[in-house]
Design an enzyme around this catalytic site. Structure first.
Site, short mmCIF file in Angstrom:
data_model
loop_
_atom_site.label_atom_id
_atom_site.label_comp_id
_atom_site.label_asym_id
_atom_site.label_seq_id
_atom_site.Cartn_x
_atom_site.Cartn_y
_atom_site.Cartn_z
N CYS A 68 0.81 -1.23 0.00
CA CYS A 68 0.00 0.00 0.00
C CYS A 68 0.84 1.27 0.00
O CYS A 68 0.50 2.24 -0.68
CB CYS A 68 -0.95 0.00 1.19
N HIS A 108 -1.39 1.22 7.16
CA HIS A 108 -2.07 1.27 5.86
C HIS A 108 -2.07 2.71 5.36
O HIS A 108 -2.32 3.64 6.12
CB HIS A 108 -3.50 0.74 5.93
N ASP A 123 -8.23 4.26 -3.01
CA ASP A 123 -7.29 3.27 -2.50
C ASP A 123 -7.00 2.22 -3.56
O ASP A 123 -7.89 1.51 -4.02
CB ASP A 123 -7.88 2.60 -1.25
#
Length: 257
Positions: A68, A108, A123
């Site tokens: 991520c 994250h 995202d």
């Protein structure tokens, strides 16, 4: 166009045209289909410090994927290049197996895009749980090929917005994805390096145990580990066992790695 702009569009096959907010859906689908979510650098102990140049080299020149903090960072740079008002925010993933917040903390990373006075979660770094669309912070449900998603305000020790997920063919009910802090913006690449170190070294990290590669396909998604290759097509699951030789073959054949 800048090198990053040209290379990112080339990597995902996105045309050299103006990128509007309405085209983010297409951009996110193409990104998810072309750039895998994977932890091979961590498992092979070849991580580098993070910078614009290093992330560009890894994802846009070497055609690798990432986690991520790399995938959403390269998207952040690309969105900025195209005039979007975006920032990187940090969140804590909910561990579904243990039914608790991840002990790795705020590791994250996702994009928070402001458009016409409203904020949207964008995202591309949450494995097989990608919304594939901007999700408003209003609680409105957004549906895509992967499932249903919504983001709601919450009072939580880790953040102020909660991401709910209901994946097609997998979830009967809503589940918690992660909570993020809309005010906790990543201010420097050093913060991303700290996240990488935690992911690499923390005993509770989900990404330092075994290789994991996953990406979206036009009919579903595919996931490869050293134990198995799982492919979802039109809601049907096919699974095959792996050995070391076959893992390397599938890694190259299906993910270009």
């Amino acid at each position: 166009m800048s090198d990053l702009n040209v290379l990112f569009r080339k990597r995902i096959g996105f045309p050299e045209e103006e990128l509007t907010f309405e085209k983010l859906d297409e951009l996110l689908v193409r990104t998810a289909e072309k750039i895998p979510f994977e932890n091979l650098c961590i498992m092979e102990n070849r991580t580098r410090g993070l910078s614009n140049e290093i992330v560009m080299d890894k994802i846009l020149l070497q055609n690798e994927g990432g986690l991520c903090y790399e995938l959403n960072y390269i998207l952040y740079l690309f969105l900025q290049e195209n005039g979007f008002d975006t920032s990187l925010v940090r969140g804590v993933v909910f561990n579904q197996m243990k039914q608790e917040w991840s002990k790795t903390g705020k590791t994250h990373v996702a994009n928070l895009v402001q458009h016409n006075g409203k904020f949207f979660l964008v995202d591309t770094g949450f494995g097989g749980n990608l919304p594939l669309k901007p999700v408003p912070l209003s609680g409105e449900t957004v549906s895509s090929a992967t499932g249903d998603f919504r983001v709601e305000p919450v009072k939580n020790e880790h953040g102020d917005y909660l991401v709910h997920i209901k994946l097609n063919h997998k979830d009967q009910d809503w589940k918690i994805g992660y909570v993020f802090d809309s005010m906790d913006h990543v201010k420097s690449v050093e913060e991303l390096e700290e996240i990488q170190t935690i992911i690499k070294e923390h005993p509770e990290s989900a990404f330092n145990k075994r290789p994991l590669i996953t990406k979206l396909t036009s009919k579903g998604n595919m996931t490869l580990t050293t134990d198995s290759f799982t492919e979802w097509e039109d809601g049907q699951e096919k699974k095959k066992g792996m050995d070391e030789k076959t893992f390397k073959e599938y890694k190259r054949m299906y993910f270009g790695l």
